[in-house]
Design a protein around this motif. Structure first.
Motif, mmCIF file in Angstrom:
data_model
loop_
_atom_site.group_PDB
_atom_site.id
_atom_site.type_symbol
_atom_site.label_atom_id
_atom_site.label_comp_id
_atom_site.label_asym_id
_atom_site.label_seq_id
_atom_site.Cartn_x
_atom_site.Cartn_y
_atom_site.Cartn_z
ATOM 1 N N LEU A 1 -70.272 -28.154 -23.442
ATOM 2 C CA LEU A 1 -69.079 -28.968 -23.654
ATOM 3 C C LEU A 1 -68.656 -28.965 -25.122
ATOM 4 C CD1 LEU A 1 -67.116 -30.840 -22.149
ATOM 5 C CD2 LEU A 1 -68.602 -32.735 -22.787
ATOM 6 N N ILE A 2 -69.625 -29.089 -26.020
ATOM 7 C CA ILE A 2 -69.323 -29.064 -27.451
ATOM 8 C C ILE A 2 -68.793 -27.688 -27.858
ATOM 9 C CG2 ILE A 2 -70.356 -29.215 -29.757
ATOM 10 C CD1 ILE A 2 -72.265 -31.322 -28.598
ATOM 11 N N GLN B 1 -77.715 -22.091 -26.865
ATOM 12 C CA GLN B 1 -77.641 -22.252 -25.413
ATOM 13 C C GLN B 1 -78.592 -21.307 -24.709
ATOM 14 O OE1 GLN B 1 -73.628 -21.956 -24.029
ATOM 15 N NE2 GLN B 1 -72.902 -23.541 -25.417
ATOM 16 N N LYS C 1 -74.328 -30.491 -22.435
ATOM 17 C CA LYS C 1 -73.729 -31.044 -23.650
ATOM 18 C C LYS C 1 -73.361 -29.938 -24.630
ATOM 19 C CE LYS C 1 -76.082 -35.489 -23.515
ATOM 20 N NZ LYS C 1 -77.080 -36.348 -24.169
ATOM 21 N N LEU C 2 -74.260 -28.961 -24.798
ATOM 22 C CA LEU C 2 -73.976 -27.845 -25.700
ATOM 23 C C LEU C 2 -72.782 -27.032 -25.212
ATOM 24 C CD1 LEU C 2 -77.511 -26.516 -26.681
ATOM 25 C CD2 LEU C 2 -75.819 -27.560 -28.170
ATOM 26 N N ARG D 1 -76.724 -38.380 -15.844
ATOM 27 C CA ARG D 1 -76.625 -38.004 -17.256
ATOM 28 C C ARG D 1 -76.464 -36.507 -17.396
ATOM 29 N NH1 ARG D 1 -81.867 -40.428 -19.728
ATOM 30 N NH2 ARG D 1 -82.606 -39.855 -17.681
ATOM 31 N N MET D 2 -75.777 -36.105 -18.460
ATOM 32 C CA MET D 2 -75.613 -34.676 -18.729
ATOM 33 C C MET D 2 -76.891 -34.134 -19.356
ATOM 34 S SD MET D 2 -71.760 -34.496 -20.258
ATOM 35 C CE MET D 2 -71.752 -32.722 -20.347
ATOM 36 N N THR D 3 -77.223 -32.912 -18.994
ATOM 37 C CA THR D 3 -78.389 -32.273 -19.596
ATOM 38 C C THR D 3 -78.018 -31.745 -20.980
ATOM 39 O OG1 THR D 3 -77.826 -30.143 -18.634
ATOM 40 C CG2 THR D 3 -79.257 -31.586 -17.334
ATOM 41 N N GLN D 4 -79.021 -31.326 -21.699
ATOM 42 C CA GLN D 4 -78.793 -30.796 -23.049
ATOM 43 C C GLN D 4 -77.938 -29.540 -23.015
ATOM 44 O OE1 GLN D 4 -79.684 -32.313 -25.766
ATOM 45 N NE2 GLN D 4 -79.080 -30.757 -27.226
ATOM 46 N N SER D 5 -78.167 -28.672 -22.040
ATOM 47 C CA SER D 5 -77.377 -27.436 -21.964
ATOM 48 C C SER D 5 -75.924 -27.741 -21.592
ATOM 49 C CB SER D 5 -77.993 -26.464 -20.969
ATOM 50 O OG SER D 5 -77.976 -27.011 -19.667
ATOM 51 N N GLN E 1 -72.455 -29.952 -15.034
ATOM 52 C CA GLN E 1 -73.301 -31.133 -15.028
ATOM 53 C C GLN E 1 -74.303 -31.013 -13.897
ATOM 54 O OE1 GLN E 1 -71.015 -34.644 -15.342
ATOM 55 N NE2 GLN E 1 -72.621 -35.972 -14.650
#
Length: 81
Positions: A58-59, A26, A55-56, A49-53, A43
């Protein structure tokens, strides 16, 4: 050690390694302590759409929840057996 303790320990270690990798991937938001306390937006507005950061993040949150549940479950199972 029984099978449940071995499998639980392996899954806990794998989850810990996953969380470390996710946190290191991150980017730093550089918003300071006030953002950490109040919470930042998960978001960004990029056409819905969600950005890559995001998504990371959230995961990482889900992996932390899994780690917490597995820790308690492993502790309870090892105490009963």
């Amino acid at each position: 050690m029984n099978v449940f303790e071995i499998i639980g320990s392996f899954v806990l270690i794998a989850t810990c390694i996953l969380i470390v990798v996710l946190v290191l991937k991150q980017e730093s938001k550089n918003r300071g302590l006030s953002s950490a306390i109040m919470g930042g937006p998960m978001q960004e507005e990029t056409r819905g759409r969600m950005t890559q950061s995001a998504k990371l993040a959230l995961i990482t949150r889900y992996a932390g929840i899994v780690l917490f549940v597995l820790s308690i479950l492993t502790c309870v199972l090892s105490a009963r057996l």
